[in-house]
Scaffold this motif. Structure first.
Motif, PDB file in Angstrom:
ATOM      1  N   GLY A 110       0.829  -1.210   0.000  1.00  0.00           N
ATOM      2  CA  GLY A 110       0.000   0.000   0.000  1.00  0.00           C
ATOM      3  C   GLY A 110       0.853   1.245   0.000  1.00  0.00           C
ATOM      4  N   PRO A 111       0.235   2.407  -0.267  1.00  0.00           N
ATOM      5  CA  PRO A 111       0.982   3.658  -0.363  1.00  0.00           C
ATOM      6  C   PRO A 111       1.535   4.107   0.990  1.00  0.00           C
ATOM      7  CG  PRO A 111      -1.369   4.061  -0.512  1.00  0.00           C
ATOM      8  CD  PRO A 111      -1.189   2.582  -0.521  1.00  0.00           C
ATOM      9  N   PRO A 112       2.442   5.083   0.974  1.00  0.00           N
ATOM     10  CA  PRO A 112       2.991   5.586   2.229  1.00  0.00           C
ATOM     11  C   PRO A 112       1.870   6.089   3.146  1.00  0.00           C
ATOM     12  CG  PRO A 112       4.120   6.586   0.340  1.00  0.00           C
ATOM     13  CD  PRO A 112       2.979   5.797  -0.209  1.00  0.00           C
ATOM     14  N   GLY A 113       1.956   5.745   4.408  1.00  0.00           N
ATOM     15  CA  GLY A 113       1.008   6.269   5.399  1.00  0.00           C
ATOM     16  C   GLY A 113      -0.295   5.514   5.497  1.00  0.00           C
TER      17      GLY A 113
ATOM     18  N   SER B   9      -3.422  -5.499  -0.393  1.00  0.00           N
ATOM     19  CA  SER B   9      -3.141  -4.096  -0.672  1.00  0.00           C
ATOM     20  C   SER B   9      -4.133  -3.238   0.109  1.00  0.00           C
ATOM     21  CB  SER B   9      -3.288  -3.852  -2.174  1.00  0.00           C
ATOM     22  OG  SER B   9      -3.192  -2.487  -2.436  1.00  0.00           O
ATOM     23  N   MET B  10      -3.613  -2.395   0.979  1.00  0.00           N
ATOM     24  CA  MET B  10      -4.480  -1.503   1.765  1.00  0.00           C
ATOM     25  C   MET B  10      -4.667  -0.204   0.968  1.00  0.00           C
ATOM     26  SD  MET B  10      -2.669  -2.250   5.448  1.00  0.00           S
ATOM     27  CE  MET B  10      -3.677  -1.092   6.387  1.00  0.00           C
ATOM     28  N   GLU B  11      -5.915   0.211   0.860  1.00  0.00           N
ATOM     29  CA  GLU B  11      -6.229   1.362   0.006  1.00  0.00           C
ATOM     30  C   GLU B  11      -6.852   2.498   0.824  1.00  0.00           C
ATOM     31  OE1 GLU B  11      -5.901   0.957  -3.433  1.00  0.00           O
ATOM     32  OE2 GLU B  11      -5.301  -1.148  -3.274  1.00  0.00           O
ATOM     33  N   VAL B  12      -6.271   3.696   0.696  1.00  0.00           N
ATOM     34  CA  VAL B  12      -6.860   4.881   1.341  1.00  0.00           C
ATOM     35  C   VAL B  12      -6.642   6.077   0.411  1.00  0.00           C
ATOM     36  CG1 VAL B  12      -6.669   6.499   3.291  1.00  0.00           C
ATOM     37  CG2 VAL B  12      -6.551   4.074   3.747  1.00  0.00           C
ATOM     38  N   ASP B  13      -7.594   6.989   0.423  1.00  0.00           N
ATOM     39  CA  ASP B  13      -7.529   8.188  -0.411  1.00  0.00           C
ATOM     40  C   ASP B  13      -6.282   9.032  -0.104  1.00  0.00           C
ATOM     41  OD1 ASP B  13      -8.919  10.481  -1.854  1.00  0.00           O
ATOM     42  OD2 ASP B  13      -8.553  11.308   0.146  1.00  0.00           O
ATOM     43  N   ARG B  14      -5.641   9.536  -1.143  1.00  0.00           N
ATOM     44  CA  ARG B  14      -4.356  10.210  -0.987  1.00  0.00           C
ATOM     45  C   ARG B  14      -4.389  11.453  -0.081  1.00  0.00           C
ATOM     46  NH1 ARG B  14       0.020  12.269  -5.461  1.00  0.00           N
ATOM     47  NH2 ARG B  14       0.871  13.869  -4.127  1.00  0.00           N
ATOM     48  N   GLY B  15      -5.480  12.240  -0.167  1.00  0.00           N
ATOM     49  CA  GLY B  15      -5.586  13.455   0.648  1.00  0.00           C
ATOM     50  C   GLY B  15      -5.440  13.127   2.128  1.00  0.00           C
ATOM     51  N   LEU B  16      -6.105  12.061   2.541  1.00  0.00           N
ATOM     52  CA  LEU B  16      -6.047  11.656   3.942  1.00  0.00           C
ATOM     53  C   LEU B  16      -4.648  11.141   4.309  1.00  0.00           C
ATOM     54  CD1 LEU B  16      -7.667  11.210   6.560  1.00  0.00           C
ATOM     55  CD2 LEU B  16      -8.028   8.870   5.804  1.00  0.00           C
ATOM     56  N   LEU B  17      -4.024  10.456   3.366  1.00  0.00           N
ATOM     57  CA  LEU B  17      -2.691   9.908   3.640  1.00  0.00           C
ATOM     58  C   LEU B  17      -1.696  11.025   3.941  1.00  0.00           C
ATOM     59  CD1 LEU B  17      -2.381   7.101   0.935  1.00  0.00           C
ATOM     60  CD2 LEU B  17      -2.827   6.850   3.373  1.00  0.00           C
ATOM     61  N   VAL B  18      -1.785  12.133   3.193  1.00  0.00           N
ATOM     62  CA  VAL B  18      -0.855  13.246   3.417  1.00  0.00           C
ATOM     63  C   VAL B  18      -1.069  13.799   4.823  1.00  0.00           C
ATOM     64  CG1 VAL B  18      -0.165  15.552   2.656  1.00  0.00           C
ATOM     65  CG2 VAL B  18      -0.711  13.797   0.961  1.00  0.00           C
TER      66      VAL B  18
ATOM     67  N   ALA C  25       1.230  14.002  10.415  1.00  0.00           N
ATOM     68  CA  ALA C  25       0.898  13.921  11.847  1.00  0.00           C
ATOM     69  C   ALA C  25       1.513  12.690  12.522  1.00  0.00           C
ATOM     70  CB  ALA C  25      -0.627  13.898  12.012  1.00  0.00           C
ATOM     71  N   ARG C  26       2.267  11.889  11.765  1.00  0.00           N
ATOM     72  CA  ARG C  26       2.829  10.653  12.347  1.00  0.00           C
ATOM     73  C   ARG C  26       4.029  10.970  13.247  1.00  0.00           C
ATOM     74  NH1 ARG C  26       4.195   5.661   8.511  1.00  0.00           N
ATOM     75  NH2 ARG C  26       5.563   7.109   7.434  1.00  0.00           N
TER      76      ARG C  26
ATOM     77  N   ARG D 105       7.553  11.058  -2.354  1.00  0.00           N
ATOM     78  CA  ARG D 105       7.294   9.655  -2.031  1.00  0.00           C
ATOM     79  C   ARG D 105       6.065   9.136  -2.792  1.00  0.00           C
ATOM     80  NH1 ARG D 105       6.939   9.422   4.182  1.00  0.00           N
ATOM     81  NH2 ARG D 105       6.832   7.177   3.932  1.00  0.00           N
ATOM     82  N   PHE D 106       5.050  10.009  -2.943  1.00  0.00           N
ATOM     83  CA  PHE D 106       3.858   9.578  -3.696  1.00  0.00           C
ATOM     84  C   PHE D 106       4.154   9.398  -5.171  1.00  0.00           C
ATOM     85  CE2 PHE D 106       1.396  10.747   0.048  1.00  0.00           C
ATOM     86  CZ  PHE D 106       0.592   9.627   0.120  1.00  0.00           C
TER      87      PHE D 106
END
Ligand code: AMP
Length: 212
Positions: free
Chosen positions: A7-10, A112-121, A126-127, A170-171
């Motif tokens: 899955g994508p970063p984050g 594969s874990m999927e989440v919308d990119r806006g939320l990932l940023v 905040a990590r 990274r994206f």
């Protein structure tokens, strides 16, 4: 059990891999963690990797493939493992396939874990990570006092590559180099795509349902 978390970063691969590895008593193998450790110990490999990581780019395939080959030989990998952050390029996926075929190892699941990119940023900036125990927190959900780890009292820090300027790169890298790995597993009928949005416990049970 052999699981590849993709899955994508984050997206929460690290958080979920930690939970599942402790519940299922199998090794958690994260190339990002191994590389960060090498950077902090300033080993030859760490020094080589740091420049790539700081730019949000991938460390060369031969380095990470070597890391994985060594790591898979360790005792704790015998009872199963979760790969987190590897493979991240087609050559890595092909090399892994070859290693597994040679050793007669069969991958049970590729999720594969999927989440919308806006939320990932938002999540990535905040990590916070504990320098001592490696626990992962998020300012959006966790009540944190100063920069102290609520689990062990260690210092919490923001990864250099979680700073906004590096996240965009990274994206880009994910889109170009890592996403094709999804098709590699899809073509082998091994890929399961899963919604990665929700509370941590919710995602864990979603994953466990697939693993059943
Ligand atoms: P992660 O903790 O998985 O987000 O990884 C942090 C950084 O380590 C990445 O941005 C890359 O620079 C490097 N890295 C981790 N895993 C790999 C991999 N499989 N291939 C190349 N570089 C990697």
């Amino acid at each position: 059990m052999i699981l590849i978390l993709f899955g994508p970063p984050g997206v929460g691969k690290g958080t979920q891999a930690k939970i599942l590895s402790s519940q299922m008593k199998i090794a958690h193998i994260a190339t990002g963690d191994i590389l960060r450790e090498a950077v902090s110990r300033a080993t030859e490999m760490g020094k080589k990797a740091k420049a790539f990581m700081d730019r949000g780019e991938l460390v060369p395939d031969d380095v990470v493939i070597g890391i994985i080959q060594d790591r898979l030989k360790e005792d704790d990998a015998r009872s199963g493992f979760i790969l987190d952050g590897f493979p991240r390029t087609l050559p890595q996926a092909e090399a892994l396939d070859k290693v597994f075929r040679k050793a007669g190892i069969k991958v049970d699941h590729v999720i594969s874990m999927e989440v919308d990119r806006g939320l990932l940023v938002k999540r990535l900036t905040a990590r916070r990570v504990c320098r001592n125990c490696g626990s992962i927190f998020n300012l959006l959900i966790d009540q944190l006092n100063d920069s102290v780890c609520p689990r062990c009292g260690g210092e919490l820090y923001q990864r250099d590559d979680d700073k906004e300027e590096t996240i965009a790169r990274r994206f880009e890298v994910y889109q170009k180099q890592t996403k094709p790995v999804k098709d590699f597993y899809r073509n082998k009928n091994m890929l399961v795509e899963m919604d990665g949005l929700g509370e941590i416990e919710e995602i864990t049970s979603r994953l466990k349902n697939i693993l059943k």
